[in-house]
Design a protein around this motif. Sequence first.
Motif, PDB file in Angstrom:
ATOM      1  N   VAL A   1     -21.154  -5.930  -4.348  1.00  0.00           N
ATOM      2  CA  VAL A   1     -21.067  -4.760  -3.466  1.00  0.00           C
ATOM      3  C   VAL A   1     -19.924  -4.937  -2.466  1.00  0.00           C
ATOM      4  O   VAL A   1     -19.148  -4.005  -2.226  1.00  0.00           O
ATOM      5  CB  VAL A   1     -22.415  -4.516  -2.760  1.00  0.00           C
ATOM      6  N   LEU A   2     -19.797  -6.131  -1.903  1.00  0.00           N
ATOM      7  CA  LEU A   2     -18.692  -6.389  -0.973  1.00  0.00           C
ATOM      8  C   LEU A   2     -17.335  -6.218  -1.647  1.00  0.00           C
ATOM      9  O   LEU A   2     -16.422  -5.627  -1.077  1.00  0.00           O
ATOM     10  CB  LEU A   2     -18.796  -7.804  -0.410  1.00  0.00           C
ATOM     11  N   ALA A   3     -17.197  -6.749  -2.858  1.00  0.00           N
ATOM     12  CA  ALA A   3     -15.921  -6.642  -3.568  1.00  0.00           C
ATOM     13  C   ALA A   3     -15.584  -5.192  -3.884  1.00  0.00           C
ATOM     14  O   ALA A   3     -14.428  -4.772  -3.763  1.00  0.00           O
ATOM     15  CB  ALA A   3     -15.965  -7.474  -4.849  1.00  0.00           C
ATOM     16  N   MET A   4     -16.592  -4.416  -4.271  1.00  0.00           N
ATOM     17  CA  MET A   4     -16.344  -3.004  -4.573  1.00  0.00           C
ATOM     18  C   MET A   4     -15.988  -2.228  -3.311  1.00  0.00           C
ATOM     19  O   MET A   4     -15.113  -1.358  -3.336  1.00  0.00           O
ATOM     20  CB  MET A   4     -17.567  -2.395  -5.256  1.00  0.00           C
ATOM     21  N   LEU A   5     -16.649  -2.528  -2.207  1.00  0.00           N
ATOM     22  CA  LEU A   5     -16.340  -1.845  -0.950  1.00  0.00           C
ATOM     23  C   LEU A   5     -14.965  -2.238  -0.419  1.00  0.00           C
ATOM     24  O   LEU A   5     -14.306  -1.440   0.253  1.00  0.00           O
ATOM     25  CB  LEU A   5     -17.412  -2.154   0.097  1.00  0.00           C
ATOM     26  N   ALA A   6     -14.530  -3.445  -0.719  1.00  0.00           N
ATOM     27  CA  ALA A   6     -13.229  -3.910  -0.232  1.00  0.00           C
ATOM     28  C   ALA A   6     -12.078  -3.345  -1.050  1.00  0.00           C
ATOM     29  O   ALA A   6     -10.928  -3.393  -0.603  1.00  0.00           O
ATOM     30  CB  ALA A   6     -13.173  -5.431  -0.252  1.00  0.00           C
ATOM     31  N   TRP A   7     -12.358  -2.812  -2.233  1.00  0.00           N
ATOM     32  CA  TRP A   7     -11.277  -2.345  -3.100  1.00  0.00           C
ATOM     33  C   TRP A   7     -10.471  -1.228  -2.451  1.00  0.00           C
ATOM     34  O   TRP A   7      -9.250  -1.293  -2.393  1.00  0.00           O
ATOM     35  CB  TRP A   7     -11.847  -1.870  -4.441  1.00  0.00           C
ATOM     36  N   LEU A   8     -11.138  -0.216  -1.939  1.00  0.00           N
ATOM     37  CA  LEU A   8     -10.422   0.939  -1.388  1.00  0.00           C
ATOM     38  C   LEU A   8      -9.625   0.595  -0.130  1.00  0.00           C
ATOM     39  O   LEU A   8      -8.450   0.943  -0.045  1.00  0.00           O
ATOM     40  CB  LEU A   8     -11.386   2.093  -1.126  1.00  0.00           C
ATOM     41  N   PRO A   9     -10.211  -0.109   0.863  1.00  0.00           N
ATOM     42  CA  PRO A   9      -9.381  -0.453   2.026  1.00  0.00           C
ATOM     43  C   PRO A   9      -8.217  -1.384   1.693  1.00  0.00           C
ATOM     44  O   PRO A   9      -7.248  -1.434   2.435  1.00  0.00           O
ATOM     45  CB  PRO A   9     -10.351  -1.153   2.981  1.00  0.00           C
ATOM     46  N   SER A  10      -8.298  -2.106   0.590  1.00  0.00           N
ATOM     47  CA  SER A  10      -7.205  -3.016   0.254  1.00  0.00           C
ATOM     48  C   SER A  10      -5.952  -2.264  -0.165  1.00  0.00           C
ATOM     49  O   SER A  10      -4.878  -2.858  -0.258  1.00  0.00           O
ATOM     50  CB  SER A  10      -7.630  -3.983  -0.851  1.00  0.00           C
ATOM     51  N   LEU A  11      -6.072  -0.957  -0.407  1.00  0.00           N
ATOM     52  CA  LEU A  11      -4.893  -0.168  -0.768  1.00  0.00           C
ATOM     53  C   LEU A  11      -3.979   0.055   0.432  1.00  0.00           C
ATOM     54  O   LEU A  11      -2.803   0.343   0.265  1.00  0.00           O
ATOM     55  CB  LEU A  11      -5.324   1.177  -1.350  1.00  0.00           C
ATOM     56  N   ALA A  12      -4.514  -0.049   1.632  1.00  0.00           N
ATOM     57  CA  ALA A  12      -3.708   0.145   2.838  1.00  0.00           C
ATOM     58  C   ALA A  12      -2.972  -1.154   3.171  1.00  0.00           C
ATOM     59  O   ALA A  12      -3.522  -2.236   3.017  1.00  0.00           O
ATOM     60  CB  ALA A  12      -4.596   0.555   3.997  1.00  0.00           C
ATOM     61  N   PRO A  13      -1.744  -1.050   3.610  1.00  0.00           N
ATOM     62  CA  PRO A  13      -0.992  -2.267   3.938  1.00  0.00           C
ATOM     63  C   PRO A  13      -1.613  -3.039   5.099  1.00  0.00           C
ATOM     64  O   PRO A  13      -2.106  -2.453   6.053  1.00  0.00           O
ATOM     65  CB  PRO A  13       0.392  -1.747   4.337  1.00  0.00           C
TER      66      PRO A  13
ATOM     67  N   VAL B   1      -5.341  -7.229  -6.767  1.00  0.00           N
ATOM     68  CA  VAL B   1      -4.246  -6.513  -7.437  1.00  0.00           C
ATOM     69  C   VAL B   1      -3.876  -5.251  -6.663  1.00  0.00           C
ATOM     70  O   VAL B   1      -2.710  -4.898  -6.538  1.00  0.00           O
ATOM     71  CB  VAL B   1      -4.642  -6.177  -8.894  1.00  0.00           C
ATOM     72  N   ALA B   2      -4.887  -4.560  -6.120  1.00  0.00           N
ATOM     73  CA  ALA B   2      -4.620  -3.316  -5.403  1.00  0.00           C
ATOM     74  C   ALA B   2      -4.013  -3.551  -4.027  1.00  0.00           C
ATOM     75  O   ALA B   2      -3.462  -2.641  -3.433  1.00  0.00           O
ATOM     76  CB  ALA B   2      -5.917  -2.519  -5.248  1.00  0.00           C
TER      77      ALA B   2
ATOM     78  N   GLY C   1       1.074   2.473  -9.166  1.00  0.00           N
ATOM     79  CA  GLY C   1      -0.116   3.320  -9.084  1.00  0.00           C
ATOM     80  C   GLY C   1      -0.938   3.338 -10.354  1.00  0.00           C
ATOM     81  O   GLY C   1      -2.168   3.420 -10.315  1.00  0.00           O
ATOM     82  N   GLU C   2      -0.265   3.252 -11.503  1.00  0.00           N
ATOM     83  CA  GLU C   2      -1.003   3.271 -12.771  1.00  0.00           C
ATOM     84  C   GLU C   2      -1.897   2.046 -12.909  1.00  0.00           C
ATOM     85  O   GLU C   2      -3.015   2.127 -13.414  1.00  0.00           O
ATOM     86  CB  GLU C   2      -0.034   3.318 -13.969  1.00  0.00           C
ATOM     87  N   LEU C   3      -1.425   0.897 -12.451  1.00  0.00           N
ATOM     88  CA  LEU C   3      -2.226  -0.321 -12.520  1.00  0.00           C
ATOM     89  C   LEU C   3      -3.439  -0.229 -11.597  1.00  0.00           C
ATOM     90  O   LEU C   3      -4.547  -0.620 -11.959  1.00  0.00           O
ATOM     91  CB  LEU C   3      -1.373  -1.541 -12.169  1.00  0.00           C
ATOM     92  N   ILE C   4      -3.220   0.325 -10.412  1.00  0.00           N
ATOM     93  CA  ILE C   4      -4.321   0.475  -9.465  1.00  0.00           C
ATOM     94  C   ILE C   4      -5.361   1.446 -10.014  1.00  0.00           C
ATOM     95  O   ILE C   4      -6.563   1.190  -9.951  1.00  0.00           O
ATOM     96  CB  ILE C   4      -3.787   0.932  -8.098  1.00  0.00           C
ATOM     97  N   LEU C   5      -4.913   2.555 -10.581  1.00  0.00           N
ATOM     98  CA  LEU C   5      -5.850   3.519 -11.171  1.00  0.00           C
ATOM     99  C   LEU C   5      -6.587   2.915 -12.356  1.00  0.00           C
ATOM    100  O   LEU C   5      -7.796   3.125 -12.528  1.00  0.00           O
ATOM    101  CB  LEU C   5      -5.103   4.782 -11.602  1.00  0.00           C
TER     102      LEU C   5
END
Length: 102
Positions: free
Chosen positions: A15-27, A65-66, A75-79
């Motif tokens: 759950v932590l890893a999944m929640l961290a995925w989206l904020p990791s997109l921000a620099p 990776v993200a 972007g394709e890799l992140i998607l």
Amino acid sequence: MENEIRTFLCWFALVLAMLAWLPSLAPFTPAVLVTFITLPVGLACISATPRLAIATVYWSVATLVASPMFFDAPGELILSTLLGGMALGAGLSLDYWRKRCA
């Protein structure tokens, strides 16, 4: 009892890893630092709960990776990491319900 503890820890790490995925997109966000906890937990729990551990390791690596802190991924890799994670989650859910209902 030990397997239940490992299973709980692995669920929590997933759950932590999944929640961290989206904020990791921000620099420059510290969300990717979560993977330094979730990745070892996933690897440590691989004998107790292999499916959850695989999902935890997947999402931890996807977060890395993200993250622009470590990679400049297109972007394709992140998607594709998002879609791959959703497919992995769906497969794990189907496998769980198939075994539970059998």
